[in-house]
Design a protein around this motif. Structure first.
Motif, PDB file in Angstrom:
ATOM      1  N   LEU A  48      74.324  35.685  41.007  1.00 43.77           N
ATOM      2  CA  LEU A  48      73.431  36.876  40.769  1.00 43.77           C
ATOM      3  C   LEU A  48      72.057  36.451  40.973  1.00 43.77           C
ATOM      4  CD1 LEU A  48      74.980  38.775  37.798  1.00 43.77           C
ATOM      5  CD2 LEU A  48      75.550  38.990  40.294  1.00 43.77           C
ATOM      6  N   ALA A  49      71.819  35.232  41.299  1.00 51.27           N
ATOM      7  CA  ALA A  49      70.599  34.497  41.507  1.00 51.27           C
ATOM      8  C   ALA A  49      69.798  35.402  42.771  1.00 51.27           C
ATOM      9  CB  ALA A  49      70.437  33.227  41.552  1.00 51.27           C
ATOM     10  N   ALA A  50      68.438  35.652  42.634  1.00 55.70           N
ATOM     11  CA  ALA A  50      67.818  36.065  43.837  1.00 55.70           C
ATOM     12  C   ALA A  50      67.138  34.861  44.919  1.00 55.70           C
ATOM     13  CB  ALA A  50      66.927  36.775  43.297  1.00 55.70           C
ATOM     14  N   GLU A  51      67.002  33.704  44.177  1.00 50.41           N
ATOM     15  CA  GLU A  51      66.401  32.719  45.011  1.00 50.41           C
ATOM     16  C   GLU A  51      67.329  31.562  44.995  1.00 50.41           C
ATOM     17  OE1 GLU A  51      62.795  31.834  42.980  1.00 50.41           O
ATOM     18  OE2 GLU A  51      62.038  33.772  43.069  1.00 50.41           O
ATOM     19  N   LEU A  52      67.359  30.829  46.369  1.00 47.08           N
ATOM     20  CA  LEU A  52      68.051  29.591  46.554  1.00 47.08           C
ATOM     21  C   LEU A  52      67.097  28.598  47.327  1.00 47.08           C
ATOM     22  CD1 LEU A  52      70.652  28.068  46.628  1.00 47.08           C
ATOM     23  CD2 LEU A  52      71.283  29.227  48.778  1.00 47.08           C
ATOM     24  N   THR A  53      67.062  27.378  46.864  1.00 51.13           N
ATOM     25  CA  THR A  53      66.392  26.430  47.268  1.00 51.13           C
ATOM     26  C   THR A  53      67.121  25.411  48.066  1.00 51.13           C
ATOM     27  OG1 THR A  53      64.494  26.615  46.026  1.00 51.13           O
ATOM     28  CG2 THR A  53      64.338  24.693  47.198  1.00 51.13           C
ATOM     29  N   LEU A  54      67.107  25.024  49.308  1.00 49.04           N
ATOM     30  CA  LEU A  54      67.971  23.956  49.908  1.00 49.04           C
ATOM     31  C   LEU A  54      67.172  22.649  49.829  1.00 49.04           C
ATOM     32  CD1 LEU A  54      69.125  26.029  53.097  1.00 49.04           C
ATOM     33  CD2 LEU A  54      70.388  25.465  50.847  1.00 49.04           C
ATOM     34  N   SER A  55      67.890  21.579  49.213  1.00 48.55           N
ATOM     35  CA  SER A  55      67.174  20.264  48.945  1.00 48.55           C
ATOM     36  C   SER A  55      68.105  19.497  50.026  1.00 48.55           C
ATOM     37  CB  SER A  55      67.348  19.541  47.851  1.00 48.55           C
ATOM     38  OG  SER A  55      66.486  20.101  47.027  1.00 48.55           O
ATOM     39  N   LEU A  56      67.507  19.367  51.243  1.00 45.62           N
ATOM     40  CA  LEU A  56      68.196  18.507  52.513  1.00 45.62           C
ATOM     41  C   LEU A  56      67.749  17.258  52.976  1.00 45.62           C
ATOM     42  CD1 LEU A  56      68.177  21.902  54.645  1.00 45.62           C
ATOM     43  CD2 LEU A  56      70.128  21.119  53.207  1.00 45.62           C
ATOM     44  N   ASP A  57      68.708  16.443  53.186  1.00 48.14           N
ATOM     45  CA  ASP A  57      68.234  15.218  53.928  1.00 48.14           C
ATOM     46  C   ASP A  57      67.685  15.733  55.303  1.00 48.14           C
ATOM     47  OD1 ASP A  57      69.103  13.477  52.115  1.00 48.14           O
ATOM     48  OD2 ASP A  57      71.054  13.292  52.866  1.00 48.14           O
ATOM     49  N   GLU A  58      66.839  14.865  55.802  1.00 48.00           N
ATOM     50  CA  GLU A  58      66.059  15.151  57.238  1.00 48.00           C
ATOM     51  C   GLU A  58      67.165  15.449  58.425  1.00 48.00           C
ATOM     52  OE1 GLU A  58      63.268  12.290  58.288  1.00 48.00           O
ATOM     53  OE2 GLU A  58      64.582  10.820  57.665  1.00 48.00           O
ATOM     54  N   GLU A  59      68.313  14.714  58.336  1.00 45.42           N
ATOM     55  CA  GLU A  59      69.222  14.741  59.156  1.00 45.42           C
ATOM     56  C   GLU A  59      69.975  16.065  59.389  1.00 45.42           C
ATOM     57  OE1 GLU A  59      69.047  10.442  57.796  1.00 45.42           O
ATOM     58  OE2 GLU A  59      69.609  12.253  56.788  1.00 45.42           O
TER      59      GLU A  59
END
Length: 172
Positions: free
Chosen positions: A96-107
């Motif tokens: 039910l969260a409204a926000e999502l942060t993606l922590s990604l490798d540069e590849e």
């Protein structure tokens, strides 16, 4: 009640992706659980190219709008199927969260994560999305803008003059 934002961490490891989904309200844990999914990066690259092609055709108006949307759903669903582990899919679908942060490798930044389709919605429509990128690059090369500078922008809210609400929104 506002649900805490989510952080989806995704690491590339040889021929797989390792991922974990955490709420930002949780205290920093000394132990984090990650799941892993085998991935064909050649297949993912082909899907990314197909999504870009769909978007380019749409921008040029080369095919029917309904067909473009149908193709976006299809490719987005394939990305969902191939990129995410079962546990991450369940958590994202039920969140039910409204926000999502993606922590990604540069590849992994070339993947259109925003257009991953869960069968109901694209991630960019379900969540306010942001990206944090882990890079092997030199920190010295990073330049940050001065936040004290005045922000200048051009807002086109009602160029045809026939949308009163858009005009008011642009003024606000």
């Amino acid at each position: 009640m506002m649900m805490p934002a989510l952080n989806l961490e995704i690491f590339k490891q040889e021929n797989s992706l390792k991922m974990g989904l955490f709420t930002q309200a949780e205290p920093i844990a000394t132990l984090k659980h990650y799941s892993q999914v085998p991935v064909s990066f050649t297949e993912i690259s082909d899907l990314c190219s197909e999504m870009i092609s769909i978007l380019n055709r749409a921008a040029r108006g080369e095919s029917a709008k309904a067909e473009q949307i149908k193709n976006m759903y299809k490719v987005g669903q394939l990305l969902w199927d191939h990129l995410l582990s079962r546990s991450i899919k369940e958590k994202l679908k039920n969140s039910l969260a409204a926000e999502l942060t993606l922590s990604l490798d540069e590849e992994l930044i070339q993947i259109p994560w925003e257009l991953v389709f869960d069968g109901t919605q694209f991630l960019c429509l379900k969540f306010s999305l942001g990206r944090l990128v882990r890079s092997k690059g030199d920190l010295i090369s990073l330049r940050y803008r001065n936040l004290a500078d005045n922000v200048r922008m051009l807002i086109l809210a009602n160029p045809t003059g026939d949308l009163r609400s858009a005009y008011n929104e642009g003024l606000n």
